[in-house]
Design a protein around this motif. Sequence first.
Motif, PDB file in Angstrom:
ATOM      1  N   SER A 358     -11.771   1.508 -11.628  1.00  0.00           N
ATOM      2  CA  SER A 358     -10.499   1.768 -12.299  1.00  0.00           C
ATOM      3  C   SER A 358      -9.439   0.761 -11.883  1.00  0.00           C
ATOM      4  O   SER A 358      -9.270   0.487 -10.688  1.00  0.00           O
ATOM      5  CB  SER A 358     -10.009   3.175 -11.962  1.00  0.00           C
ATOM      6  OG  SER A 358      -8.679   3.358 -12.416  1.00  0.00           O
ATOM      7  N   PRO A 359      -8.693   0.218 -12.843  1.00  0.00           N
ATOM      8  CA  PRO A 359      -7.593  -0.704 -12.518  1.00  0.00           C
ATOM      9  C   PRO A 359      -6.511  -0.059 -11.655  1.00  0.00           C
ATOM     10  O   PRO A 359      -5.758  -0.759 -10.986  1.00  0.00           O
ATOM     11  CB  PRO A 359      -7.034  -1.094 -13.884  1.00  0.00           C
ATOM     12  CG  PRO A 359      -8.145  -0.830 -14.844  1.00  0.00           C
ATOM     13  CD  PRO A 359      -8.874   0.361 -14.293  1.00  0.00           C
ATOM     14  N   ASP A 360      -6.439   1.278 -11.667  1.00  0.00           N
ATOM     15  CA  ASP A 360      -5.408   1.990 -10.896  1.00  0.00           C
ATOM     16  C   ASP A 360      -5.830   2.260  -9.458  1.00  0.00           C
ATOM     17  O   ASP A 360      -5.070   2.881  -8.694  1.00  0.00           O
ATOM     18  CB  ASP A 360      -5.069   3.317 -11.578  1.00  0.00           C
ATOM     19  CG  ASP A 360      -4.420   3.130 -12.944  1.00  0.00           C
ATOM     20  OD1 ASP A 360      -4.666   3.966 -13.829  1.00  0.00           O
ATOM     21  OD2 ASP A 360      -3.684   2.133 -13.108  1.00  0.00           O
ATOM     22  N   THR A 361      -7.016   1.814  -9.065  1.00  0.00           N
ATOM     23  CA  THR A 361      -7.480   2.040  -7.700  1.00  0.00           C
ATOM     24  C   THR A 361      -6.494   1.438  -6.701  1.00  0.00           C
ATOM     25  O   THR A 361      -6.135   0.271  -6.796  1.00  0.00           O
ATOM     26  CB  THR A 361      -8.865   1.409  -7.481  1.00  0.00           C
ATOM     27  OG1 THR A 361      -9.781   1.947  -8.437  1.00  0.00           O
ATOM     28  CG2 THR A 361      -9.375   1.681  -6.075  1.00  0.00           C
ATOM     29  N   PRO A 362      -6.030   2.213  -5.712  1.00  0.00           N
ATOM     30  CA  PRO A 362      -5.074   1.681  -4.728  1.00  0.00           C
ATOM     31  C   PRO A 362      -5.703   0.583  -3.859  1.00  0.00           C
ATOM     32  O   PRO A 362      -6.883   0.651  -3.505  1.00  0.00           O
ATOM     33  CB  PRO A 362      -4.715   2.904  -3.882  1.00  0.00           C
ATOM     34  CG  PRO A 362      -5.097   4.091  -4.705  1.00  0.00           C
ATOM     35  CD  PRO A 362      -6.283   3.654  -5.507  1.00  0.00           C
ATOM     36  N   VAL A 363      -4.888  -0.399  -3.520  1.00  0.00           N
ATOM     37  CA  VAL A 363      -5.311  -1.518  -2.673  1.00  0.00           C
ATOM     38  C   VAL A 363      -4.209  -1.787  -1.654  1.00  0.00           C
ATOM     39  O   VAL A 363      -3.023  -1.725  -1.980  1.00  0.00           O
ATOM     40  CB  VAL A 363      -5.570  -2.799  -3.499  1.00  0.00           C
ATOM     41  CG1 VAL A 363      -6.035  -3.935  -2.577  1.00  0.00           C
ATOM     42  CG2 VAL A 363      -6.593  -2.553  -4.592  1.00  0.00           C
ATOM     43  N   ALA A 364      -4.607  -2.088  -0.421  1.00  0.00           N
ATOM     44  CA  ALA A 364      -3.646  -2.505   0.607  1.00  0.00           C
ATOM     45  C   ALA A 364      -4.133  -3.794   1.252  1.00  0.00           C
ATOM     46  O   ALA A 364      -5.325  -3.937   1.547  1.00  0.00           O
ATOM     47  CB  ALA A 364      -3.474  -1.431   1.670  1.00  0.00           C
ATOM     48  N   LEU A 365      -3.231  -4.725   1.449  1.00  0.00           N
ATOM     49  CA  LEU A 365      -3.510  -5.958   2.180  1.00  0.00           C
ATOM     50  C   LEU A 365      -2.751  -5.894   3.497  1.00  0.00           C
ATOM     51  O   LEU A 365      -1.517  -5.742   3.497  1.00  0.00           O
ATOM     52  CB  LEU A 365      -3.079  -7.191   1.388  1.00  0.00           C
ATOM     53  CG  LEU A 365      -3.660  -7.348  -0.032  1.00  0.00           C
ATOM     54  CD1 LEU A 365      -2.676  -6.793  -1.059  1.00  0.00           C
ATOM     55  CD2 LEU A 365      -3.961  -8.813  -0.337  1.00  0.00           C
ATOM     56  N   VAL A 366      -3.466  -5.984   4.601  1.00  0.00           N
ATOM     57  CA  VAL A 366      -2.840  -5.902   5.922  1.00  0.00           C
ATOM     58  C   VAL A 366      -3.019  -7.246   6.620  1.00  0.00           C
ATOM     59  O   VAL A 366      -4.129  -7.617   7.000  1.00  0.00           O
ATOM     60  CB  VAL A 366      -3.442  -4.772   6.774  1.00  0.00           C
ATOM     61  CG1 VAL A 366      -2.669  -4.632   8.079  1.00  0.00           C
ATOM     62  CG2 VAL A 366      -3.444  -3.454   6.006  1.00  0.00           C
ATOM     63  N   GLN A 367      -1.922  -7.964   6.758  1.00  0.00           N
ATOM     64  CA  GLN A 367      -1.949  -9.304   7.359  1.00  0.00           C
ATOM     65  C   GLN A 367      -1.674  -9.219   8.856  1.00  0.00           C
ATOM     66  O   GLN A 367      -0.788  -8.482   9.287  1.00  0.00           O
ATOM     67  CB  GLN A 367      -0.902 -10.187   6.686  1.00  0.00           C
ATOM     68  CG  GLN A 367      -0.818 -11.604   7.247  1.00  0.00           C
ATOM     69  CD  GLN A 367       0.226 -12.439   6.527  1.00  0.00           C
ATOM     70  OE1 GLN A 367       0.308 -12.428   5.299  1.00  0.00           O
ATOM     71  NE2 GLN A 367       1.035 -13.168   7.287  1.00  0.00           N
TER      72      GLN A 367
END
Length: 417
Positions: A358-367
């Motif tokens: 799903s395009p609505d799937t949550p994503v997090a980028l942790v730098q």
Amino acid sequence: MAEHDDHPAYPVGLRLNGRRVVVVGGGQVAQRRLPALIAAGADITLVSPSATASVQAMADAGEIHWERRRYQDGDLTDTWYALVASSDAAANDAASAEAERTRTWCVRSDDAEAATAWTPATGRSEGITVAVLTTTSEGRDPRHSAAVRDAIVEGLRDGTLAAPHHRNRAPGVALVGGGPGDPDLITVRGRRLLAEADVVIADRLGPRDLLDELPPHVEVIDAAKIPYGRYMAQEAINQALIDHAKAGKSVVRLKGGDPFVFGRGMEEAQALAAEGIDCTVVPGISSSISVPGAAGIPVTHRGVAHEFTVVSGHVAPEDPRSLVDWQALAQLRGTLVLLMAVDKIGAIARALMVHGKSPDTPVALVQEGTTAAQRRVDATLATVGERAVAEEVRPPAVIVIGDVVAVGTEQAGHLEG
């Protein structure tokens, strides 16, 4: 410092936050000392025509300002503290003379007696910094200072303050997982082996602050692999491990995360085994689980995700070299954790959506997770490619895809990273 000065050095803690510090020379000494200066919040200018790969990475990340030239008179203007550590003796003398004229405290790596300040052997435990200096210039023994420092820090950690003799380990190699970046997240065994090493071959993603604790006699070899920049070929790393071990040295290969999670640790272990060299493997905390946790994201959560999958994203889905079944991953209901995927995240997101995610799937980028520079950028699978570019997310970063990202958002206010 006056010649034959037998007066003891006066110990003091410098508060350098926001104050100008100048480092002359971009070699191993700078590589070892800069992380502590960065952590102190100093406004650092490096003056050097060249630098090690790790020092260059600090400049590229904006942690220091790099003047790519030789030292010039006047470079120490308005400077509070100077570290003179170049291979140019004349430049070192000139910088030291300017420091004397401008009353700038100055450390010299090539001539301690010509300096106005000395760098102590330092260690940290539970918010306490231990700094050990020999009392006089006569008979200064940095190894003894480092051994005393080690005893105090170990005593603080185990509550005994016992002072054992400095330990020496038999020749061989230890592949040590240094954890995700925070120096406190290396294992006790890994830290002990590091303290006993004669040679340390360190990656850029290892806990670099620990290099500052090493005594001066320890040789530090920069094996930093900067993405799309300079790198030390794996074959050269293997040969360095072999050569130093055969020379009778105790060698630590300090790696980020865990040696066997995309760390090429088995390749190094196999190369050592082929030469009959003893190898100790010290597992480390992988960034694949620790960095999401530090950002308030559980990779599994009851009723949300019963599995998590860790994938290397250094090869794009359409690349014929890819070994990843992206179609199968798109069908999973659990958490997907991507490492080394910052510049490929747009292509990866498209591949997952093409295969049904799903395009609505949550994503997090942790730098730069678990470090003082940690930051989190949230998006969805449809927007993550644009968000990564717009927010200028840089490696190292861990990317988490799945409903657990939303769980972490709900709880973030109650968690400490």
